[in-house]
Design an enzyme around this catalytic site. Structure first.
Site, short mmCIF file in Angstrom:
data_model
loop_
_atom_site.label_atom_id
_atom_site.label_comp_id
_atom_site.label_asym_id
_atom_site.label_seq_id
_atom_site.Cartn_x
_atom_site.Cartn_y
_atom_site.Cartn_z
N LYS A 46 -22.39 74.35 40.86
CA LYS A 46 -21.66 75.61 40.97
C LYS A 46 -21.54 76.32 39.62
CE LYS A 46 -18.26 73.43 43.98
NZ LYS A 46 -16.83 73.09 44.05
N GLU A 103 -28.96 77.64 34.35
CA GLU A 103 -27.89 76.63 34.24
C GLU A 103 -26.79 77.11 33.32
OE1 GLU A 103 -26.57 74.17 35.41
OE2 GLU A 103 -27.89 72.51 35.89
N ASP A 104 -25.58 76.61 33.54
CA ASP A 104 -24.49 76.92 32.61
C ASP A 104 -24.57 76.02 31.38
OD1 ASP A 104 -23.92 74.84 34.42
OD2 ASP A 104 -21.78 75.00 34.09
N ASP A 107 -26.75 69.28 29.17
CA ASP A 107 -25.96 68.24 28.51
C ASP A 107 -26.86 67.02 28.30
OD1 ASP A 107 -23.90 66.57 27.71
OD2 ASP A 107 -22.56 67.07 29.33
N LYS A 135 -25.90 71.44 24.73
CA LYS A 135 -25.12 70.42 24.02
C LYS A 135 -26.09 69.30 23.62
CE LYS A 135 -20.82 69.27 25.61
NZ LYS A 135 -19.87 68.51 26.48
N VAL A 157 -15.94 71.49 27.21
CA VAL A 157 -15.90 72.94 27.31
C VAL A 157 -15.65 73.40 28.74
CG1 VAL A 157 -17.24 73.49 25.24
CG2 VAL A 157 -18.46 73.02 27.35
N ARG A 169 -12.77 77.44 36.04
CA ARG A 169 -14.05 78.14 36.14
C ARG A 169 -13.89 79.64 35.96
NH1 ARG A 169 -17.99 74.51 38.20
NH2 ARG A 169 -17.28 73.04 39.76
C1 PRP Z 1 -23.08 70.49 35.16
C2 PRP Z 1 -24.04 71.63 34.85
C3 PRP Z 1 -25.37 70.99 35.04
C4 PRP Z 1 -25.14 69.55 34.66
C5 PRP Z 1 -25.65 69.32 33.29
O1 PRP Z 1 -22.85 70.44 36.53
O2 PRP Z 1 -23.85 72.71 35.68
O3 PRP Z 1 -25.81 71.10 36.37
O4 PRP Z 1 -23.74 69.32 34.71
O5 PRP Z 1 -25.41 68.01 32.90
P1 PRP Z 1 -26.58 67.02 32.48
O6 PRP Z 1 -27.49 67.77 31.53
O7 PRP Z 1 -25.83 65.90 31.80
O8 PRP Z 1 -27.29 66.56 33.70
P2 PRP Z 1 -21.70 69.59 37.20
O9 PRP Z 1 -22.25 68.25 37.62
O10 PRP Z 1 -20.51 69.56 36.29
O11 PRP Z 1 -21.40 70.39 38.51
P3 PRP Z 1 -20.88 71.92 38.66
O12 PRP Z 1 -21.99 72.81 38.16
O13 PRP Z 1 -20.66 72.06 40.13
O14 PRP Z 1 -19.63 72.06 37.85
#
Ligand code: PRP
Length: 183
Positions: A46, A103-104, A107, A135, A157, A169
């Site tokens: 999301k 993507e947001d 990580d 990150k 964050v 959010r």
């Molecule tokens: C976050 C983000 C990426 C993922 C990145 O999603 O939107 O999809 O984590 O992390 P990574 O590089 O360690 O794989 P999250 O699982 O928090 O779900 P959301 O987008 O619904 O908040």
């Protein structure tokens, strides 16, 4: 979460104004790179919903939008493989299309590594990654993002789409959550 979300934020990393300016730059560059290609923008839900909405409006070329829903499997063994569960698949055929995965945050890279493999099987003409935040300190999988907004430190964050326990959010800026909120 306290009743005042802003109070839970220890430090603002990127203000609304700074985010808007950076996205305008990214959109201008991407519009130039994809002119005449009618790119398929694929947002990963999301977290990327806010970024996607602003990014596509900063791109002054025709493009299409799509959404992918993913959620990570719980448990160490599976998260280390980067396996994600698809909660919403694409509604459109991406074969021979120019795909930009939005993507947001990038990580560990495990989510995107998995998704890029998944999407590649559908034989797009090209595929690139656009992430608002990077990150790098936590990277486990090598993932190349052609378009990156900002680099962030290894801190919790939130805001501008990013959550803690589904909250925050809707903060219009990106900030670091106070440790006492999640500890
Ligand atoms: C976050 C983000 C990426 C993922 C990145 O999603 O939107 O999809 O984590 O992390 P990574 O590089 O360690 O794989 P999250 O699982 O928090 O779900 P959301 O987008 O619904 O908040």
């Amino acid at each position: 979460m306290s009743s005042d979300m802003h109070k839970d934020v220890g430090k603002i990393l990127f203000t609304e104004r700074k985010i808007r300016r950076r996205i305008q730059e990214m959109g201008t560059q991407m519009a130039a790179d994809y002119k005449g290609k009618n790119p398929m923008m694929v947002a990963v839900l999301k977290g990327s919903f806010v970024f996607m909405a602003d990014l596509v409006r900063a791109m002054d070329i025709p493009c299409e939008i799509e959404f992918l829903g993913v959620s990570s499997y719980e448990g160490k063994a599976t998260t280390n493989t980067g396996a994600v569960r698809l909660t919403k698949d694409l509604n459109t055929d991406i074969a021979d299309r120019h795909v930009i995965v939005v993507e947001d945050i990038l990580d560990s890279g495990l989510t995107l590594q998995y998704l890029m493999g998944y999407l590649k099987n559908r034989q797009p003409a090209s595929m690139e990654i656009c992430t608002l935040l990077d990150k790098p300190e936590r990277r486990k999988a090598e993932v190349y993002a052609k378009y990156k907004g900002f680099t962030v430190p290894d801190a919790f964050v939130v805001g501008y789409g990013l959550d803690y326990d589904e909250g925050y959010r809707n903060l219009p800026y990106i900030g670091v959550l106070k440790p006492e909120i999640y500890e």
